[in-house]
Design a protein around this motif. Structure first.
Motif, PDB file in Angstrom:
ATOM      1  N   TYR A  54      -4.837   8.387   5.348  1.00 51.32           N
ATOM      2  CA  TYR A  54      -6.156   8.088   5.438  1.00 51.32           C
ATOM      3  C   TYR A  54      -6.364   6.467   5.270  1.00 51.32           C
ATOM      4  O   TYR A  54      -6.914   5.928   4.240  1.00 51.32           O
ATOM      5  N   PHE A  55      -5.896   5.846   6.463  1.00 50.87           N
ATOM      6  CA  PHE A  55      -5.950   4.294   6.065  1.00 50.87           C
ATOM      7  C   PHE A  55      -7.031   3.484   5.925  1.00 50.87           C
ATOM      8  O   PHE A  55      -7.400   2.719   5.231  1.00 50.87           O
ATOM      9  N   PHE A  70      -0.428   7.891  11.812  1.00 50.73           N
ATOM     10  CA  PHE A  70       1.096   8.604  11.762  1.00 50.73           C
ATOM     11  C   PHE A  70       2.085   7.555  12.228  1.00 50.73           C
ATOM     12  O   PHE A  70       1.702   6.519  13.334  1.00 50.73           O
ATOM     13  N   PHE A  71       3.078   6.934  11.477  1.00 51.55           N
ATOM     14  CA  PHE A  71       4.069   6.254  12.022  1.00 51.55           C
ATOM     15  C   PHE A  71       5.472   6.906  12.045  1.00 51.55           C
ATOM     16  O   PHE A  71       5.682   7.701  10.903  1.00 51.55           O
ATOM     17  N   GLY A  72       6.142   6.806  12.988  1.00 52.52           N
ATOM     18  CA  GLY A  72       7.595   7.316  13.177  1.00 52.52           C
ATOM     19  C   GLY A  72       8.519   6.612  14.062  1.00 52.52           C
ATOM     20  O   GLY A  72       7.864   6.268  15.003  1.00 52.52           O
ATOM     21  N   ILE A 106       0.849  -1.335  -0.032  1.00 47.60           N
ATOM     22  CA  ILE A 106       0.038  -0.009  -0.040  1.00 47.60           C
ATOM     23  C   ILE A 106       0.959   1.142  -0.049  1.00 47.60           C
ATOM     24  O   ILE A 106       1.741   1.358   0.790  1.00 47.60           O
ATOM     25  N   LYS A 107       0.677   2.283  -0.832  1.00 46.72           N
ATOM     26  CA  LYS A 107       1.309   3.353  -0.889  1.00 46.72           C
ATOM     27  C   LYS A 107       0.604   4.606   0.103  1.00 46.72           C
ATOM     28  O   LYS A 107      -0.191   4.803   0.379  1.00 46.72           O
ATOM     29  N   GLU A 127     -11.085  -2.444   6.880  1.00 48.20           N
ATOM     30  CA  GLU A 127     -11.142  -3.428   7.902  1.00 48.20           C
ATOM     31  C   GLU A 127     -10.625  -2.860   9.333  1.00 48.20           C
ATOM     32  O   GLU A 127     -10.962  -3.385  10.467  1.00 48.20           O
ATOM     33  N   LEU A 128      -9.585  -2.159   9.307  1.00 45.26           N
ATOM     34  CA  LEU A 128      -8.705  -1.691  10.382  1.00 45.26           C
ATOM     35  C   LEU A 128      -9.676  -0.637  11.347  1.00 45.26           C
ATOM     36  O   LEU A 128      -9.602  -0.700  12.339  1.00 45.26           O
ATOM     37  N   VAL A 129     -10.537  -0.066  10.759  1.00 46.39           N
ATOM     38  CA  VAL A 129     -11.505   0.844  11.549  1.00 46.39           C
ATOM     39  C   VAL A 129     -12.322   0.146  12.517  1.00 46.39           C
ATOM     40  O   VAL A 129     -12.339   0.561  13.754  1.00 46.39           O
TER      41      VAL A 129
END
Length: 130
Positions: free
Chosen positions: A64-65, A103-105, A23-24, A71-73
């Motif tokens: 905006y996953f 957000f991932f960091g 996924i981009k 399904e993650l919602v």
């Protein structure tokens, strides 16, 4: 976040890399958005965490996953307190803004002090780390 105990998914960096690696996603690099696959970004995660202090660390920002992985919602429920005063909850579904981001960091990721759009608030959860 308030993860549901019965969720079949366990959110870890490996989970996202292995299950959703193609996924981009938008990666913020020194204030500029670059598109990378989830796997490309997470493969560099450890390297990014070793950048010197004061260096802008690339992080996955405002993805905006729910558009890509709806399904993650179902894996979490915002704490009740957040809905109590949320004016957006009173809007019809088709008028609600899409304010559901991830957000991932890596270690050292930071966000400058700011006010979110329309003076909204965010609630955050840590997947791993201290």
């Amino acid at each position: 976040p308030a993860f549901k105990a019965d969720s079949p998914r366990k959110w870890t960096l490996d989970f996202f890399k292995n299950k959703y690696g193609s996924i981009k996603c938008p990666i913020d690099i020194s204030g500029c958005k670059q598109i990378m696959t989830m796997a490309e970004y997470l493969e560099q995660f450890e390297e990014f965490s070793k950048l010197p202090p004061g260096t802008s660390i690339p992080y996955l920002r405002t993805w905006y996953f729910s558009d890509d992985i709806p399904e993650l919602v179902d894996d979490f429920v915002p704490p009740e307190l957040f809905h109590k005063f949320d004016a957006f909850m009173r809007l019809p579904v088709d008028l609600k803004p899409p304010f559901r981001w991830l957000f991932f960091g890596p270690r050292g990721t930071e966000s400058k002090l700011h006010v979110d759009i329309w003076e909204t608030d965010a609630w955050l959860g840590m997947l791993q780390g201290t």
